[in-house]
Design a protein around this motif. Sequence first.
Motif, PDB file in Angstrom:
ATOM      1  N   SER A  96      52.974  54.321  12.992  1.00 53.27           N
ATOM      2  CA  SER A  96      53.389  52.920  12.863  1.00 53.27           C
ATOM      3  C   SER A  96      52.519  52.176  11.857  1.00 53.27           C
ATOM      4  O   SER A  96      52.910  51.143  11.318  1.00 53.27           O
ATOM      5  CB  SER A  96      53.321  52.221  14.226  1.00 53.27           C
ATOM      6  OG  SER A  96      51.993  52.238  14.725  1.00 53.27           O
ATOM      7  N   SER A  97      51.327  52.729  11.594  1.00 56.72           N
ATOM      8  CA  SER A  97      50.403  52.085  10.646  1.00 56.72           C
ATOM      9  C   SER A  97      50.655  52.526   9.210  1.00 56.72           C
ATOM     10  O   SER A  97      50.012  52.031   8.278  1.00 56.72           O
ATOM     11  CB  SER A  97      48.951  52.415  11.031  1.00 56.72           C
ATOM     12  OG  SER A  97      48.720  53.808  10.980  1.00 56.72           O
ATOM     13  N   SER A 127      53.298  52.734   6.153  1.00 59.91           N
ATOM     14  CA  SER A 127      54.564  52.184   5.680  1.00 59.91           C
ATOM     15  C   SER A 127      55.247  53.148   4.706  1.00 59.91           C
ATOM     16  O   SER A 127      54.633  54.086   4.194  1.00 59.91           O
ATOM     17  CB  SER A 127      54.321  50.848   4.980  1.00 59.91           C
ATOM     18  OG  SER A 127      53.577  51.048   3.786  1.00 59.91           O
ATOM     19  N   ILE A 128      56.540  52.887   4.441  1.00 55.62           N
ATOM     20  CA  ILE A 128      57.290  53.675   3.461  1.00 55.62           C
ATOM     21  C   ILE A 128      56.637  53.558   2.086  1.00 55.62           C
ATOM     22  O   ILE A 128      56.546  54.538   1.339  1.00 55.62           O
ATOM     23  CB  ILE A 128      58.760  53.182   3.384  1.00 55.62           C
ATOM     24  CG1 ILE A 128      59.474  53.400   4.720  1.00 55.62           C
ATOM     25  CG2 ILE A 128      59.493  53.891   2.253  1.00 55.62           C
ATOM     26  CD1 ILE A 128      59.628  54.863   5.099  1.00 55.62           C
ATOM     27  N   GLU A 186      53.500  53.141   1.437  1.00 55.96           N
ATOM     28  CA  GLU A 186      52.292  53.975   1.431  1.00 55.96           C
ATOM     29  C   GLU A 186      52.646  55.448   1.262  1.00 55.96           C
ATOM     30  O   GLU A 186      51.945  56.198   0.570  1.00 55.96           O
ATOM     31  CB  GLU A 186      51.487  53.756   2.710  1.00 55.96           C
ATOM     32  CG  GLU A 186      50.722  52.440   2.729  1.00 55.96           C
ATOM     33  CD  GLU A 186      50.037  52.181   4.058  1.00 55.96           C
ATOM     34  OE1 GLU A 186      48.918  51.649   4.047  1.00 55.96           O
ATOM     35  OE2 GLU A 186      50.636  52.493   5.112  1.00 55.96           O
TER      36      GLU A 186
END
Length: 327
Positions: free
Chosen positions: A225-226, A228-229, A231
């Motif tokens: 969840s930490s 992102s797309i 990243e």
Amino acid sequence: MLKKLRIDPFVIAIIISILLAYLFPQLGNSDSPVPMSVISSLGISLIFFFYGLSLSTEAIKNGLKNWKLHVSVQASTFLLFPLLILPFYPLVKDTPHELLWLAFLFMAALPSTVSSSVVMVSMAKGNLPAAIFNASISGIIGILLTPLWMLSFVKQTEVPFEFSSIYFQLFTEIVIPLVLGLILRRFLGAWAQKRKSTLNKFDKSVILLIIYKSFVKSFEDDIFSSVSILELLAMLVLVMILFFVVYILTGWIGKVLKFNQADQITNQFCGTKKSLVHGTVFSEALFGQTTIVGIMLLPLMFYHALQILIISAIAAKKGRAHKNPNV
């Protein structure tokens, strides 16, 4: 050309394993009746036992003569890669990106591949005995150096690590089976060579199992969840940049050391590779008791796919040029 650039089936299998971990985590979660940790531990031990059986002592003896090439390949694998990642540490320290940087360092500190390095050096008409030597010795060196690179940095994270138990696990699961395989090579070496294809499939099956188990744990604890797309896309771009920087630098080093064409091919192909087999195994030993193991494998899986795609295309081109020097 499209046929040359087709996706490796193993890469597809990795993606399927991750999807299964997300959709069907029952077999790998903490409440599973299946002893996944025991199965993966046994699988790791067998991988390195068979690795010991398959090591070519003749190739290693012959390979020792070309010491400049070997030093160059191993220095690229265990020094150049990590040193390209280290300067970015001050930029990410104590930020949300520190864990992703640690995953890149883990990938950079890993040994080179064995099978794909040898196959692609052969395809490109490089120095095959030297490739076999370097691919084989790299895995042994990595047992010591990869954890050492990680030691000082994981201690600074909030994730608990017990390094005495980690080294004990590395010793019992990797070193002892490897040494046992080397001892029994004179009796079982021919058997292992005849079944090389089957043993390779076994290796990949164990890796897929560990990837499934690792991602189940990370999904279970919602660790992604930490990430992102954006990243993930940035990670893909950075992995590609890292590959080409190392490929160009190893090419330059080869020219400085005046390698012939065959040695130059081996230097670049072996010096730019990272082993998914060792990476998955070492991640299990280093991070298997934590929730971050899935994230630690992400850059490596991107790199694995890219290195096969790019190097296979380069190898095919060099192989054609070798057959027809006018091309």
